[in-house]
Design an enzyme around this catalytic site. Structure first.
Site, PDB file in Angstrom:
ATOM      1  N   LYS A 124      61.196  19.319  28.745  1.00  0.00           N
ATOM      2  CA  LYS A 124      62.606  18.909  28.701  1.00  0.00           C
ATOM      3  C   LYS A 124      62.816  18.080  27.450  1.00  0.00           C
ATOM      4  O   LYS A 124      61.872  17.474  26.937  1.00  0.00           O
ATOM      5  CB  LYS A 124      62.944  18.055  29.928  1.00  0.00           C
ATOM      6  CG  LYS A 124      64.419  18.073  30.284  1.00  0.00           C
ATOM      7  CD  LYS A 124      64.763  19.266  31.136  1.00  0.00           C
ATOM      8  CE  LYS A 124      66.232  19.375  31.388  1.00  0.00           C
ATOM      9  NZ  LYS A 124      66.514  20.361  32.440  1.00  0.00           N
ATOM     10  N   GLY A 163      69.902  24.915  27.167  1.00  0.00           N
ATOM     11  CA  GLY A 163      70.932  23.912  27.424  1.00  0.00           C
ATOM     12  C   GLY A 163      70.670  23.107  28.679  1.00  0.00           C
ATOM     13  O   GLY A 163      69.782  23.416  29.486  1.00  0.00           O
ATOM     14  N   ASP A 164      71.428  22.053  28.842  1.00  0.00           N
ATOM     15  CA  ASP A 164      71.493  21.244  30.069  1.00  0.00           C
ATOM     16  C   ASP A 164      72.814  20.477  29.912  1.00  0.00           C
ATOM     17  O   ASP A 164      73.693  20.924  29.154  1.00  0.00           O
ATOM     18  CB  ASP A 164      70.267  20.303  30.174  1.00  0.00           C
ATOM     19  CG  ASP A 164      70.091  19.721  31.581  1.00  0.00           C
ATOM     20  OD1 ASP A 164      69.560  20.408  32.446  1.00  0.00           O
ATOM     21  OD2 ASP A 164      70.517  18.563  31.828  1.00  0.00           O
ATOM     22  N   ASN A 238      79.053  24.110  33.554  1.00  0.00           N
ATOM     23  CA  ASN A 238      78.638  25.487  33.731  1.00  0.00           C
ATOM     24  C   ASN A 238      78.131  25.807  35.148  1.00  0.00           C
ATOM     25  O   ASN A 238      78.495  26.824  35.739  1.00  0.00           O
ATOM     26  CB  ASN A 238      77.560  25.681  32.663  1.00  0.00           C
ATOM     27  CG  ASN A 238      76.852  26.947  32.760  1.00  0.00           C
ATOM     28  OD1 ASN A 238      75.793  27.007  33.356  1.00  0.00           O
ATOM     29  ND2 ASN A 238      77.436  27.982  32.208  1.00  0.00           N
TER      30      ASN A 238
END
Ligand code: GLU
Length: 448
Positions: A124, A163-164, A238
Site C-alpha cells: 500500500k 487507486g484508493d 467509487n
C-alpha cells in the site's frame, strides 16, 4: 500465547500506530485455532514475519501550487509481502495518511489479495496530500513529483500500485504518464488505467459490484435475497457509487450515501445519475445533491451526534459501509441490529471497530469483513494485469463474470474454512485463516 506476544510486540514497537494494532489484533486473534493446530507456523516464526513489512519506503514530495509556492508532502510505499505474487495495492491521497495508516492498509491487503485466488502479493502507499480543492494542474504536478521517486520501486512484475481514497482515474493517468517519461516503458505498472491505454473494463465498478455479489452469496446460503430490500450505503466515492448501481440491478433500494460534509437519506432510492454527475463529473459535495433533490433528507456533519454516524441510524435490511476505517462503532452496530439489519458487507477497509465486529459475530447476522467483501477491486486489478501481460482486452461481460465467480469462491472458501474450525457463520475467522494459510505455506516453501 504466541499470538498475544506478537500483538504486544507490535504495540510496544509502534506505540502510535493505532490502526495497525487494530488490524493485527483482528487477524491474529482469529488465527489462534490454526496456529494451535499446526506447529509449523510457530516453528517458522511466520507471525513475526507476516506482521513486519518486507520494505517500508518514505520520501519527500516537492511540488508547486498554482500561486507559485513550493509545497512539501510525505509519500509512502510499504511493500508488505510478496510470497504469492508481486506486491499489489492502492495509493491513498488524504490528509489523514501517515505510516501507521499505510501499514494497516498494507497488512490487510496481503490477506485480501491472497483470497482473490490470483497471484498477488500485498502493498500500500500514498501521501498526506489532499487532492480536494486542488486544480487539475496542481494534482498533475503533485502526481508527477510523487512518481519521480516511486518509479524506482515499482514494475509490472515487482510492485503494481492502483487507486484508493483520493486516487482515481485522473491521478492514475498523471502517474502513468510520468512513469512512462521516466522509464520509456509502456507496461502494466499501475492498474485502474484508462480504457484506451491499458485499463480493464469493469475495473471502476469492481469493488462495489463485488461487495454486493458477496452479500448476495451470504444471503443465498440462508435462503434470502436483496430483492425489494432497503439498503444503506456510506461514502460516495467509487466503491459507494457502484454498490448503489449493483443494488439497483438486483432490485434492492439503496437509500443513502455520505461524504465528509454530510449524509443523504433519499427514502425512495438514491438518484444514481445525479450522484454520478455530482461526484464523478463535477467533483462537488453531496450538499449539491440535496439542493437539487429537495425532497431528500440531508444531515450536515455539524449536526451529527457525537460518536455516531447518522447513516447507520436509518433502518435497513443490509448495510454497506463504503467510506473509510472505523466509520461504524459499537453504538452504530447496536442501532443497526435494533432496527432489524440482517446483513453487513464491507466495501471500505476496516470500516467496523473491533467491538462492532464482535457484536455482529455474536448476533450471527451475515457479516462480510472487508478483506473478503471488498476484494473485487483488487481482483479485477489482477485481471487488468493479466490482460496487459497478454496485450489483449476482454469485454465487460467476461470481466464481470470472472469477478462474480471470484467473489463466489471467496465466499465458499471463507465459509468452508469457518466450518472446518467449528464456527460456521464466522467469516472473519474463515477468511483470515484461508488467506493466511496460502501465504504462510508459500513462505515456508520458499525458505528464509
Ligand atoms: N485500493 C483497493 C483496495 O483496497 C484496490 C487495490 C488495487 O486494485 O490494487 O483493495
Amino acid at each position: 500465547m504466541y499470538t498475544q506476544d506478537i500483538i504486544k510486540m507490535i504495540k510496544t514497537n509502534y506505540p502510535d500506530q493505532k490502526e495497525f494494532h487494530q488490524a493485527v489484533q483482528e487477524v491474529l486473534v482469529s488465527l489462534e485455532p490454526v496456529i494451535a493446530k499446526d506447529k509449523k507456523y510457530q516453528d517458522n516464526a511466520i507471525l513475526q514475519r507476516m506482521v513486519m513489512p518486507d520494505r517500508e519506503i518514505a520520501f519527500r514530495v516537492d511540488w508547486m501550487n498554482d500561486e507559485g509556492e513550493v509545497q512539501a508532502n510525505t509519500g509512502y510505499r510499504i511493500e508488505f509481502n510478496s510470497a504469492i505474487g508481486p506486491y499489489k495495492g492502492g495509493l491513498r491521497f488524504h490528509p489523514s495518511v501517515n505510516s501507521g495508516i499505510i501499514k494497516f492498509l498494507g497488512f490487510e491487503q496481503v490477506f485480501k489479495n491472497s483470497l482473490t485466488t490470483l497471484a498477488l502479493g500485498g502493498a500500500k502507499g500514498g501521501s498526506d496530500f489532499d487532492p480536494k480543492g486542488k486544480s487539475d494542474a496542481e494534482v498533475m504536478r503533485f502526481c508527477q513529483a510523487f512518481m519521480n521517486e516511486l518509479y524506482r520501486h515499482i514494475g509490472a512484475c515487482t510492485d503494481v500500485p492502483a487507486g484508493d481514497i483520493g486516487v482515481g482515474a485522473r491521478e492514475i493517468g498523471y502517474l502513468f504518464g510520468q512513469y512512462k517519461k521516466l522509464t520509456n516503458r509502456f507496461d502494466g505498472v499501475l492498474t485502474g488505467k484508462g480504457l484506451t491505454w491499458g485499463g480493464s473494463l469493469a475495473r471502476p465498478e469492481a469493488t462495489g459490484y463485488g461487495c454486493v455479489y458477496f452479500a448476495q452469496e451470504m444471503l443465498k446460503e440462508r435462503g434470502e435475497s436483496l430483492s425489494g430490500k432497503i439498503c444503506t450505503v456510506s461514502g460516495s466515492g467509487n466503491v459507494a457509487i457502484y454498490t448503489v448501481e449493483k443494488l439497483y440491478h438486483l432490485d434492492a433500494i439503496p437509500v443513502s450515501v455520505s461524504d465528509s460534509k454530510g449524509t443523504i437519506h433519499d427514502k425512495n432510492g438514491i438518484d444514481l445519475d445525479l450522484l454520478k454527475e455530482i461526484k464523478e463529473k463535477r467533483r462537488e459535495s453531496l450538499e449539491e445533491y440535496a439542493k437539487i433533490k429537495s425532497d431528500c433528507k440531508y444531515i450536515k456533519i455539524s449536526d451529527y451526534q457525537e460518536g455516531t454516524h447518522p447513516v447507520w441510524s436509518i433502518p435497513c435490511f443490509a448495510a454497506f459501509p463504503s467510506a473509510t476505517e472505523n466509520e461504524l462503532n459499537l453504538y452504530d452496530a447496536k442501532t443497526l441490529l435494533q432496527n432489524g439489519c440482517k446483513c453487513v458487507s464491507e466495501g471500505a477497509n476496516m470500516p467496523s471497530t473491533i467491538e462492532a465486529i464482535e457484536l455482529f459475530l455474536k448476533s450471527k447476522i451475515c457479516y462480510g469483513p472487508g478483506k473478503a467483501a471488498n476484494a473485487g477491486g483488487v481482483a479485477v486489478s489482477g485481471l487488468e494485469m493479466a490482460q496487459n501481460a497478454s496485450m489483449y482486452s476482454w469485454d465487460f461481460e467476461s470481466v464481470d463474470k470472472k469477478l462474480h465467480s471470484i467473489m463466489e469462491s471467496i465466499f465458499v472458501k471463507s465459509s468452508e474454512t469457518a466450518k472446518e474450525f467449528g464456527d460456521p457463520t464466522n467469516l472473519v475467522l474463515g477468511s483470515n485463516i484461508a488467506g493466511f494459510r496460502k501465504i504462510a505455506d508459500a513462505m515456508i516453501d520458499q525458505g528464509i
